[in-house]
Motif scaffolding. Structure first.
Motif, PDB file in Angstrom:
ATOM      1  N   ALA A  32       0.790  -1.315  -0.175  1.00 34.99           N
ATOM      2  CA  ALA A  32      -0.093   0.210   0.164  1.00 34.99           C
ATOM      3  C   ALA A  32       0.882   1.245   0.011  1.00 34.99           C
ATOM      4  CB  ALA A  32      -0.779   0.107   1.212  1.00 34.99           C
ATOM      5  N   GLN A  33       0.582   2.170  -1.052  1.00 33.67           N
ATOM      6  CA  GLN A  33       1.412   3.191  -1.052  1.00 33.67           C
ATOM      7  C   GLN A  33       0.659   4.559  -0.155  1.00 33.67           C
ATOM      8  OE1 GLN A  33       4.315   3.680  -2.705  1.00 33.67           O
ATOM      9  NE2 GLN A  33       4.345   1.427  -3.088  1.00 33.67           N
ATOM     10  N   PRO A  34       1.334   5.524   0.131  1.00 31.06           N
ATOM     11  CA  PRO A  34       0.491   6.359   1.021  1.00 31.06           C
ATOM     12  C   PRO A  34      -0.610   7.059   0.363  1.00 31.06           C
ATOM     13  CG  PRO A  34       3.124   6.827   1.219  1.00 31.06           C
ATOM     14  CD  PRO A  34       2.583   5.722   0.402  1.00 31.06           C
ATOM     15  N   GLY A  35      -1.830   7.342   0.787  1.00 29.26           N
ATOM     16  CA  GLY A  35      -2.750   7.912  -0.106  1.00 29.26           C
ATOM     17  C   GLY A  35      -3.585   7.015  -0.866  1.00 29.26           C
ATOM     18  N   MET A  36      -2.991   5.456  -0.901  1.00 30.69           N
ATOM     19  CA  MET A  36      -3.804   4.669  -1.745  1.00 30.69           C
ATOM     20  C   MET A  36      -4.474   3.458  -0.694  1.00 30.69           C
ATOM     21  SD  MET A  36      -1.301   4.001  -4.579  1.00 30.69           S
ATOM     22  CE  MET A  36      -2.182   2.930  -5.428  1.00 30.69           C
ATOM     23  N   ALA A  37      -5.572   3.004  -0.984  1.00 31.59           N
ATOM     24  CA  ALA A  37      -6.214   1.916  -0.366  1.00 31.59           C
ATOM     25  C   ALA A  37      -5.153   0.781  -0.432  1.00 31.59           C
ATOM     26  CB  ALA A  37      -7.465   1.340  -0.890  1.00 31.59           C
ATOM     27  N   ALA A  38      -5.315  -0.104   0.757  1.00 36.29           N
ATOM     28  CA  ALA A  38      -4.564  -1.274   0.871  1.00 36.29           C
ATOM     29  C   ALA A  38      -5.088  -2.339  -0.483  1.00 36.29           C
ATOM     30  CB  ALA A  38      -4.758  -2.243   2.210  1.00 36.29           C
ATOM     31  N   PRO A  39      -3.911  -3.113  -1.020  1.00 41.02           N
ATOM     32  CA  PRO A  39      -4.378  -3.898  -2.040  1.00 41.02           C
ATOM     33  C   PRO A  39      -5.311  -5.066  -1.690  1.00 41.02           C
ATOM     34  CG  PRO A  39      -2.130  -4.469  -1.443  1.00 41.02           C
ATOM     35  CD  PRO A  39      -2.632  -3.212  -0.288  1.00 41.02           C
ATOM     36  N   ALA A  40      -6.311  -5.549  -2.309  1.00 42.15           N
ATOM     37  CA  ALA A  40      -7.206  -6.531  -2.088  1.00 42.15           C
ATOM     38  C   ALA A  40      -6.586  -7.592  -1.834  1.00 42.15           C
ATOM     39  CB  ALA A  40      -8.288  -6.688  -3.357  1.00 42.15           C
ATOM     40  N   PRO A  41      -7.110  -8.641  -0.816  1.00 44.27           N
ATOM     41  CA  PRO A  41      -6.285  -9.893  -0.624  1.00 44.27           C
ATOM     42  C   PRO A  41      -6.436 -10.757  -1.747  1.00 44.27           C
ATOM     43  CG  PRO A  41      -8.798  -9.471   0.503  1.00 44.27           C
ATOM     44  CD  PRO A  41      -8.302  -8.292   0.063  1.00 44.27           C
ATOM     45  N   VAL A  42      -5.396 -11.538  -1.751  1.00 41.52           N
ATOM     46  CA  VAL A  42      -5.362 -12.624  -2.760  1.00 41.52           C
ATOM     47  C   VAL A  42      -6.221 -13.658  -2.825  1.00 41.52           C
ATOM     48  CG1 VAL A  42      -3.843 -14.021  -4.286  1.00 41.52           C
ATOM     49  CG2 VAL A  42      -3.127 -11.868  -3.227  1.00 41.52           C
ATOM     50  N   THR A  43      -7.284 -13.872  -3.399  1.00 31.47           N
ATOM     51  CA  THR A  43      -8.259 -15.164  -3.290  1.00 31.47           C
ATOM     52  C   THR A  43      -7.953 -16.349  -4.306  1.00 31.47           C
ATOM     53  OG1 THR A  43      -9.685 -14.262  -5.075  1.00 31.47           O
ATOM     54  CG2 THR A  43      -9.941 -13.539  -2.719  1.00 31.47           C
ATOM     55  N   GLU A  44      -8.425 -17.386  -3.867  1.00 32.54           N
ATOM     56  CA  GLU A  44      -8.094 -18.482  -4.822  1.00 32.54           C
ATOM     57  C   GLU A  44      -8.745 -18.333  -6.244  1.00 32.54           C
ATOM     58  OE1 GLU A  44      -9.665 -23.043  -5.199  1.00 32.54           O
ATOM     59  OE2 GLU A  44      -9.225 -22.304  -2.899  1.00 32.54           O
ATOM     60  N   LYS A  45      -9.591 -17.539  -6.377  1.00 28.40           N
ATOM     61  CA  LYS A  45     -10.231 -17.172  -7.659  1.00 28.40           C
ATOM     62  C   LYS A  45      -9.392 -16.311  -8.478  1.00 28.40           C
ATOM     63  CE  LYS A  45     -14.725 -15.738  -9.782  1.00 28.40           C
ATOM     64  NZ  LYS A  45     -16.047 -15.291  -9.591  1.00 28.40           N
ATOM     65  N   SER A  46      -8.706 -15.372  -7.692  1.00 28.55           N
ATOM     66  CA  SER A  46      -7.949 -14.558  -8.643  1.00 28.55           C
ATOM     67  C   SER A  46      -6.603 -15.370  -8.769  1.00 28.55           C
ATOM     68  CB  SER A  46      -7.632 -13.062  -7.838  1.00 28.55           C
ATOM     69  OG  SER A  46      -6.844 -13.480  -6.729  1.00 28.55           O
ATOM     70  N   GLU A  47      -6.322 -16.029  -7.919  1.00 27.04           N
ATOM     71  CA  GLU A  47      -5.225 -16.929  -8.541  1.00 27.04           C
ATOM     72  C   GLU A  47      -5.249 -17.727  -9.490  1.00 27.04           C
ATOM     73  OE1 GLU A  47      -3.908 -18.734  -4.743  1.00 27.04           O
ATOM     74  OE2 GLU A  47      -3.092 -17.251  -3.912  1.00 27.04           O
ATOM     75  N   LYS A  48      -6.300 -18.565  -9.494  1.00 31.03           N
ATOM     76  CA  LYS A  48      -6.665 -19.135 -10.657  1.00 31.03           C
ATOM     77  C   LYS A  48      -7.019 -18.352 -11.828  1.00 31.03           C
ATOM     78  CE  LYS A  48     -10.178 -22.550 -12.338  1.00 31.03           C
ATOM     79  NZ  LYS A  48     -11.382 -23.437 -11.834  1.00 31.03           N
ATOM     80  N   ASN A  49      -7.370 -17.255 -11.916  1.00 28.22           N
ATOM     81  CA  ASN A  49      -7.560 -16.368 -12.920  1.00 28.22           C
ATOM     82  C   ASN A  49      -6.274 -15.982 -13.652  1.00 28.22           C
ATOM     83  OD1 ASN A  49      -9.056 -14.775 -15.114  1.00 28.22           O
ATOM     84  ND2 ASN A  49      -9.011 -12.971 -13.626  1.00 28.22           N
ATOM     85  N   ASP A  50      -5.269 -15.679 -12.548  1.00 29.57           N
ATOM     86  CA  ASP A  50      -3.902 -15.377 -13.027  1.00 29.57           C
ATOM     87  C   ASP A  50      -3.437 -16.392 -13.782  1.00 29.57           C
ATOM     88  OD1 ASP A  50      -4.282 -12.998 -11.730  1.00 29.57           O
ATOM     89  OD2 ASP A  50      -3.109 -13.535 -10.148  1.00 29.57           O
ATOM     90  N   ALA A  51      -3.378 -17.553 -13.274  1.00 28.29           N
ATOM     91  CA  ALA A  51      -2.782 -18.833 -13.829  1.00 28.29           C
ATOM     92  C   ALA A  51      -3.552 -19.159 -15.318  1.00 28.29           C
ATOM     93  CB  ALA A  51      -3.074 -20.188 -13.001  1.00 28.29           C
ATOM     94  N   MET A  52      -4.897 -18.905 -15.446  1.00 24.08           N
ATOM     95  CA  MET A  52      -5.312 -19.014 -16.417  1.00 24.08           C
ATOM     96  C   MET A  52      -5.040 -18.007 -17.682  1.00 24.08           C
ATOM     97  SD  MET A  52      -9.366 -20.052 -15.426  1.00 24.08           S
ATOM     98  CE  MET A  52      -9.857 -20.127 -17.218  1.00 24.08           C
TER      99      MET A  52
END
Length: 108
Positions: free
Chosen positions: A31-51
């Protein structure tokens, strides 16, 4: 990316991508100053990244095949005797073609 180009479409790894192994952008998001924290990595996003990774690798594979088909067409049109200079030797002697083949990417 440190993966080796596949030899065919059936050899594309569809398993674990960089995000699943801890080396991808999702794991080193800070997270950068003034920015929201990154969304947690989920199993669905990991599968989407692999695809997405597998789809990009397949696209690069087909792009390289098409490029080599164009090179072969040029080789044939030049009327080179395949007995004295086979296609692979001809391509190896063309530095420009080697450079283009090694720098094919789907990045925009």
């Amino acid at each position: 990316m440190g993966r080796v180009a596949p030899s065919g479409p059936s050899s594309i790894p569809v398993g674990m991508g960089e995000a699943e192994t801890g080396g991808g952008p999702a794991s080193n998001a800070v997270a950068q100053p003034g920015m929201a924290a990154p969304a947690p990595v989920t199993e669905k996003s990991e599968k989407n990244d692999a695809m997405q990774y597998a789809a990009r690798q397949l696209g690069i594979h087909y792009l390289k095949r098409y490029f080599l088909l164009l090179c072969f067409r040029t080789y044939l049109s030049l009327g080179i005797n395949p007995v004295t200079k086979p296609f692979d030797k001809w391509v190896a002697g063309q530095r420009e073609l080697q450079h283009l083949l090694n720098h094919l990417t789907l990045d925009t």
